[in-house]
Design an enzyme around this catalytic site. Structure first.
Site, PDB file in Angstrom:
ATOM      1  N   ARG A  46     -46.264  30.262   7.784  1.00 36.45           N
ATOM      2  CA  ARG A  46     -47.844  30.151   8.046  1.00 36.45           C
ATOM      3  C   ARG A  46     -48.049  29.802   9.699  1.00 36.45           C
ATOM      4  NH1 ARG A  46     -48.188  26.133   4.930  1.00 36.45           N
ATOM      5  NH2 ARG A  46     -48.365  24.400   6.403  1.00 36.45           N
ATOM      6  N   ASP A  81     -58.753  27.682  -4.236  1.00 42.82           N
ATOM      7  CA  ASP A  81     -58.611  27.636  -3.195  1.00 42.82           C
ATOM      8  C   ASP A  81     -58.215  28.966  -2.645  1.00 42.82           C
ATOM      9  OD1 ASP A  81     -56.058  28.421  -4.026  1.00 42.82           O
ATOM     10  OD2 ASP A  81     -54.898  27.034  -2.838  1.00 42.82           O
ATOM     11  N   SER A 137     -53.120  30.880   2.090  1.00 45.46           N
ATOM     12  CA  SER A 137     -53.496  30.162   1.136  1.00 45.46           C
ATOM     13  C   SER A 137     -54.858  29.222   1.451  1.00 45.46           C
ATOM     14  CB  SER A 137     -52.339  29.050   1.021  1.00 45.46           C
ATOM     15  OG  SER A 137     -52.911  27.974  -0.273  1.00 45.46           O
ATOM     16  N   HIS A 138     -54.833  28.042   1.733  1.00 44.37           N
ATOM     17  CA  HIS A 138     -56.104  27.302   1.947  1.00 44.37           C
ATOM     18  C   HIS A 138     -56.459  27.142   3.391  1.00 44.37           C
ATOM     19  CE1 HIS A 138     -52.826  24.525   2.136  1.00 44.37           C
ATOM     20  NE2 HIS A 138     -53.572  23.786   3.094  1.00 44.37           N
ATOM     21  N   ASP A 167     -56.134  31.546  -1.909  1.00 39.41           N
ATOM     22  CA  ASP A 167     -55.277  32.456  -2.704  1.00 39.41           C
ATOM     23  C   ASP A 167     -55.347  32.065  -4.352  1.00 39.41           C
ATOM     24  OD1 ASP A 167     -53.738  30.058  -2.615  1.00 39.41           O
ATOM     25  OD2 ASP A 167     -51.774  31.135  -2.309  1.00 39.41           O
ATOM     26  N   HIS A 209     -51.547  21.511  -7.884  1.00 37.38           N
ATOM     27  CA  HIS A 209     -50.457  22.747  -8.347  1.00 37.38           C
ATOM     28  C   HIS A 209     -50.355  22.395  -9.819  1.00 37.38           C
ATOM     29  CE1 HIS A 209     -49.886  25.095  -4.811  1.00 37.38           C
ATOM     30  NE2 HIS A 209     -49.958  24.015  -4.106  1.00 37.38           N
ATOM     31  N   LYS A 221     -45.715  33.728   1.392  1.00 32.31           N
ATOM     32  CA  LYS A 221     -44.993  33.185   0.294  1.00 32.31           C
ATOM     33  C   LYS A 221     -44.117  34.143  -0.061  1.00 32.31           C
ATOM     34  CE  LYS A 221     -48.798  29.875  -0.761  1.00 32.31           C
ATOM     35  NZ  LYS A 221     -49.664  29.476  -1.970  1.00 32.31           N
ATOM     36  N   ASP A 248     -54.115  30.026  -6.359  1.00 32.59           N
ATOM     37  CA  ASP A 248     -53.132  29.358  -7.126  1.00 32.59           C
ATOM     38  C   ASP A 248     -53.324  27.967  -7.404  1.00 32.59           C
ATOM     39  OD1 ASP A 248     -52.715  28.453  -4.560  1.00 32.59           O
ATOM     40  OD2 ASP A 248     -50.471  28.792  -4.764  1.00 32.59           O
ATOM     41  N   ARG A 249     -54.515  27.135  -6.911  1.00 30.66           N
ATOM     42  CA  ARG A 249     -54.916  25.825  -7.405  1.00 30.66           C
ATOM     43  C   ARG A 249     -56.386  25.793  -7.784  1.00 30.66           C
ATOM     44  NH1 ARG A 249     -53.847  21.907  -2.333  1.00 30.66           N
ATOM     45  NH2 ARG A 249     -54.748  23.610  -1.451  1.00 30.66           N
TER      46      ARG A 249
END
Length: 448
Positions: A14, A239, A99-100, A241, A326, A109, A243-244
């Protein structure tokens, strides 16, 4: 080539595009990953960030030149990469996503077979190879490229977690934050009888409304206000991507991730009696209390998706949850997903025929949480030792992750950030007054 060593974090890659990592850097990571671990075939997908297409193309070229076959997934949420790797029996995969993080960031990832995360020393091996080998790489016979539409299979898998017929026509506000939720959720929502108020569903890597990080109160203010305005039964915030997933109850109140973990654990134990549930060291006592009352086994664990996923495999746990939003499921490749917990909450509210505010009220009345409080410090080791010396004599000490102190009516955890010179504090007590007192004592030490 822009590829700073600092972009390789504990669990992912990142950094700021294009100064810290650019397309040549993405090529290097893709090629180094393939050369280091020698997968025969991997999947590559990307999120909606403006530099996502170019970064994904570069990572794909790197992987192909490393000799792997690449299945391109296009624009996807990160959990869809996990599903593709697991469902297609691939040797690994790369999600090009930050991500966020704010719009100027990019990242990756990386997973291996079975959607196992690549982090820690394995990610450092990729870093070292990428930084050292780039100038000497020669063209090779590339692997084969193909495309795959993961959306239908993924939607079928996430919907399999619930009984769709049990869902009532709830009014639900969903904030996609201009991230991947807006692309992912419509095929799933089309099969549900809910009245979805979809906000910021247009994938837009400039994030025109707010940053895609609902963990920060300022970024979930919109969904909380919208729930009240619409008279909705529930609010969901995803978020970047996707995934949360974060939850707001029918009164517009944010529900902490550990309370959600406790409620989802109880739901999963009805589906699989006696199962094991993993939770992290920051979490409320609500999690082990509800799990044990429901006949399950609750196991505490280090923070971080790589550690949670490893423990789930070791213990064959059915479910795991973290305070950070998560949520992990054995039946979803032991991986985290933002969609499944949202679906399970819809099912729970429908079957209980009670709003989320009522389901969570007994927890709010019994467990008093500080939330995670971050404090910049000059010398992390010194401050951790001071916390240990002050609070250690008052309870049982654990070094599972940072320093935890467990007393009869309160507990706290202090742990260093993996990426910044910060200490993260979480405190819980049986009364609000006691929680605030212990919280303020700890913060005074950290800020001195």
């Amino acid at each position: 080539m822009a590829l700073e060593a600092s972009v390789f974090k504990a669990y992912d890659v990142r950094g700021i595009h294009p100064t810290q990592i650019d397309e040549d850097g993405a090529y290097a990571v893709g090629r180094a990953y393939v050369e280091e671990f020698e997968p025969k075939a991997i999947a590559v997908g990307r999120d909606m960030r403006t530099h996502g297409p170019a970064m994904a193309d570069a990572a794909i070229r790197g992987a192909l030149h490393g000799g792997a076959d690449v299945v391109e997934l296009g624009m996807i949420g990160t959990e869809m990469l996990y599903h593709a790797v697991g469902e297609l029996g691939l040797d690994g995969g790369i999600a090009v996503t930050a991500s966020h993080n704010p719009k100027e960031y990019t990242g990756m990832k990386v997973v291996r077979r079975g959607a196992r995360p690549v982090g820690g020393s394995d990610l450092l091996r990729i870093r070292d190879r990428a930084l050292c080998s780039f100038a000497s790489w020669e063209p090779v016979d590339p692997g084969e490229w193909s495309e795959h539409n993961v959306y239908p299979g993924w939607a079928e898998r996430v919907l399999s977690f619930i009984d769709v017929a049990s869902i009532r026509p709830l009014r639900v506000v969903i904030d996609g934050a201009n991230g991947m939720a807006g692309a992912m959720l419509p095929p799933v929502l089309a099969q549900l009888p809910i009245d979805a108020v979809c906000c910021h569903f247009e994938p837009d890597g400039t994030f025109p409304h707010h940053e895609p990080n609902p963990l920060l109160p300022k970024n979930r203010a919109f969904v909380a206000e919208k729930v009240t305005e619409e008279g909705a039964d529930l609010g969901l915030a995803f978020d970047g991507d996707a995934d949360r997933c974060f939850f707001v109850d029918d009164k517009g109140e944010f529900v902490p991730g550990d309370f959600i973990t406790a409620l989802l654990a109880k739901t999963m134990l009805k589906k699989e009696p006696g199962a094991t549930v993993i939770y992290d060291v920051r979490a409320s006592w609500a999690v082990p209390d509800l799990v044990e009352a429901a006949g399950g086994t609750a196991l505490i664990n280090r923070v971080g998706h790589a550690f949670i996923k490893q423990r789930m495999r070791e213990t064959d746990a059915a479910f795991g949850g973290e305070v950070s939003g998560h949520y992990y499921f054995r039946a979803f490749h032991q991986a985290d997903t933002g969609t499944v917990p949202a679906l399970l909450m819809l099912e729970l509210i429908s079957r209980e025929d009670r709003p989320l505010s009522q389901l969570v009220q007994p927890l709010r009345e019994r467990y008093f949480l500080s939330g995670e409080l971050n404090t910049p410090v000059d010398d992390i080791a010194v401050k951790v030792q001071e916390i240990k010396e002050r609070f250690g004599p008052q309870g049982e000490i654990s070094h599972l992750d940072g320093v935890s102190v467990m007393s009869e009516d309160w507990h706290l955890n202090v742990r260093p950030s993996n990426t910044e010179p910060l200490l993260r504090l979480n405190v819980e007590a049986r009364s609000r007054e006691l929680m605030e007192r212990k919280r303020d004592e700890a913060l005074a030490i950290m800020r001195a």
